[in-house]
Write an enzyme that holds these catalytic residues in place. Sequence first.
Site, PDB file in Angstrom:
ATOM      1  N   PRO A 108      12.851   5.359  -3.427  1.00 40.85           N
ATOM      2  CA  PRO A 108      12.232   4.242  -2.695  1.00 40.85           C
ATOM      3  C   PRO A 108      10.904   3.869  -3.358  1.00 40.85           C
ATOM      4  CG  PRO A 108      12.829   6.046  -1.219  1.00 40.85           C
ATOM      5  CD  PRO A 108      12.964   6.566  -2.604  1.00 40.85           C
ATOM      6  N   LYS A 109      10.598   2.576  -3.399  1.00 41.98           N
ATOM      7  CA  LYS A 109       9.302   2.143  -3.926  1.00 41.98           C
ATOM      8  C   LYS A 109       8.307   2.096  -2.774  1.00 41.98           C
ATOM      9  CE  LYS A 109       7.161  -0.992  -7.193  1.00 41.98           C
ATOM     10  NZ  LYS A 109       5.844  -0.884  -6.549  1.00 41.98           N
ATOM     11  N   ILE A 110       7.237   2.884  -2.898  1.00 44.31           N
ATOM     12  CA  ILE A 110       6.258   3.008  -1.828  1.00 44.31           C
ATOM     13  C   ILE A 110       5.196   1.919  -1.968  1.00 44.31           C
ATOM     14  CG2 ILE A 110       4.590   4.549  -0.733  1.00 44.31           C
ATOM     15  CD1 ILE A 110       7.511   5.474  -0.557  1.00 44.31           C
ATOM     16  N   GLY A 168      11.204  -1.984  -2.141  1.00 43.90           N
ATOM     17  CA  GLY A 168      12.246  -1.989  -3.149  1.00 43.90           C
ATOM     18  C   GLY A 168      12.566  -0.578  -3.612  1.00 43.90           C
TER      19      GLY A 168
END
Length: 287
Positions: free
Chosen positions: A24-26, A169
């Site tokens: 997951p893009k944090i 994203g």
Amino acid sequence: MFISPMLLQTAPGPSSRSDNIYEPKIDGHRLIYSQDSEDVHLYTRHNNECTRQYPEIANYAFPYDIDLDGEIACIDPLTGAVDFDSVMSRFQARRSDTIRRLTKELPVTYVIFDILRYKGEDLRNRPLMERKAILREITLPNAHFGVIPYIEGAGEALFAQMQARAMEGIVAKRKNSVYETGRRSHAWQKVINWTYTEVYITGYRKQEFGWMAAVPGTSGKLRPAGVIELGVSPLHKQAFRGVTPQLVTGEDKEFVHLEPRLRAKVRMRNWTKSGMLRSPVFTEFIL
């Protein structure tokens, strides 16, 4: 010691390659954690030290020298969503009393996704999955540290989950990739969950490039929503210059103001809490 981080290329869409892992893009800001003996320093990706701003991270050391790469995030306790505005409030705090207050009101989590040095040994030339295995075994100093989860192969399914949860994203990383300090590499790619909206162009900057954007407010009148700086081609700029002279209504020190007759489609990384476009990118004019 500051280590310039490995940067991401932008992918056009998600994939599900067997030689990749997907994370997951944090939605926070990049943070390099550097510890020599018990001396801890925190840095942004641009080598701005921010050790003072995050005492819940900086005041807790590992029992060995270590360098880590990750993202600082604020989690909304009610929704579980990552709150970018809160991260920025923490980052911009400078007064000691403000930092102490925000540490209680807006606690951060350091979400670690890579280990660059361990017990004094440089790990950057080791394959990613070896570094991940080492990272998985370390004991974290407190509950404000966490390690990013990942899956192998199923990037498209993960991206669909991120879309459903309105998260930023995903990141795709080649399993055998080494850590390329200070470079943007195809071995690491981001897939952004863009949000699209329509705006009115209500002016432009006099000096550096930027188009003023506005959207309808609750009363139906237009309200300011930010400045578009990205995605505009030379052809679009030329077309804009051709029609704007007849739309000018006035100017101030920084902007020329226009009648709101030009509309555009933009993509962005969601809205800020104050109702502004976050990182808007011009897509096309709406005729």
